[in-house]
Motif scaffolding. Structure first.
Motif: not given
Ligand code: ADP
Length: 344
Positions: A288, A292, A297-298, A301, A304, A309
């Protein structure tokens, strides 16, 4: 791909060789006549065999050069065909770098061509990923808006139901609007190399203002704030920097459970103004952490719906434009620390 060399190019090459040989034979004959006045009388008996030999060597030389020329010109023809493929949008084409290892220029040309198509391929992948991500991010709130609007068309709804569905529509509209805003801003920032509008302002005050702005969020979770801010003046774009703190502090609040702690410090040394924002929240694994700052990008989730992101991608771009650096240190289930360094 067609291996046969282009006939026109081969003919031009043979014609050049033929011309060189012909001109040099004629020149040799002229020079012999000028510098050896007796040449014509002495060489009468040799002249015709010499002319015959010259004609034969021109024909043989031109034929050999035509055959060899095909081989020499083959890589150029391949190169031209490969360029044509790239022009049609095929970026998967590659030239064999080892085939022409004996000619440095040809090998370099193949290597450079392959680097070029790799770059084009990356840009193309990035572009199509970007479009796919944008479409995906738009789809979810749009589907919600459509669903709740359909439900609202029912005349038998109670007042509470109506208000609940209207709230949902409003929230999704806000989400869409923030998404559009972020996309526009990120593309604008990517197209600029410097920050033009700059002013002097107090960084510590700005950080306090940001925390105040987010008060409802951290107080709802009963998060404890530990703040240690030196009084520091900075010369930069106030609005953009505010976004940096909002994004990082919002994330810290979002990813920290109830009763957690967020620590924020601001210090200055000879070269850098350093802000550190730490939380004791869920933290991130190494994978991750690597992603980042990528757009859309997440890592987590479960949150989310609260973001898109783009926050940290925007932060990174702003810090880069300020000539600064951003680093993250994190451990799963222990928390994360973001260190932002800005040049003095
Ligand atoms: P968003 O918050 O909208 O998901 P961001 O670009 O702000 O997007 O963050 C990208 C990802 O980085 C988040 O989805 C999350 O996985 C991770 N992240 C950012 N800040 C933190 C934090 N303080 N603690 C844990 N994870 C974080």
């Amino acid at each position: 791909m067609n291996d046969k060399p282009n006939l026109k190019l081969g003919l031009v090459f043979s014609f050049i060789i033929f011309s060189i040989m012909f001109v040099s034979s004629v020149l040799t004959a002229i020079l012999a006549i000028i510098f050896h006045p007796n040449f014509s009388s002495e060489a009468n008996k040799f002249l015709w065999p010499i002319i015959d030999l010259s004609i034969i060597s021109i024909i043989v030389g031109t034929t050999i050069s035509a055959i060899i020329g095909k081989k020499i010109l083959a890589p150029l023809v391949k190169f031209s065909e490969a360029i044509m493929e790239v022009g049609k949008g095929n970026f998967n084409i590659k030239l064999d770098e080892d085939k022409y290892y004996y000619v440095e220029e040809l090998q370099k040309m193949s290597q450079n061509f392959n680097i070029m198509v790799d770059e084009l391929n990356n840009i193309e992948t990035f572009r199509s990923d970007f479009i796919a991500n944008v479409s995906h991010e738009f789809k979810t709130p749009l589907a919600s808006i459509e669903g709740y609007t359909t439900l609202l068309q029912d005349n038998n709804l109670s007042k509470e139901e109506k208000s609940k569905y209207t709230d949902k529509i409003l929230n999704n509209t806000k989400r869409l609007s923030s998404l559009v805003g972020s996309i526009l801003q990120i593309s604008r920032l990517e197209n600029q190399d410097i920050i033009a509008e700059r002013s002097r302002f107090k960084l510590d005050e700005q950080l306090r203002q940001t925390l105040l702005l987010l008060e409802s969020k951290w107080s709802n979770k009963n998060i404890d704030l530990d703040i240690d801010l030196d009084s520091i003046t900075f010369h930069g774009n106030e609005e953009l920097l505010m976004q940096v703190w909002i994004n990082i502090l919002s994330n810290a609040i979002k990813f920290t459970p109830e009763n957690g702690t967020i620590r924020c410090t601001l210090k200055k040394d000879k070269n850098w103004i350093t802000t550190s924002i730490s939380d004791n929240g869920i933290g991130m694994n190494e994978d991750t952490q690597k992603h980042i700052f990528d757009k859309f990008y997440q890592g987590d989730k479960s949150h989310s719906s609260e973001g898109n992101g783009l926050g940290l991608a925007l932060v990174k771009r702003i810090v880069d434009l300020c000539g600064g650096e951003i680093d993250v240190y994190s451990e799963c289930k222990k928390g994360s620390t973001f260190i932002i360094k800005l040049p003095c």
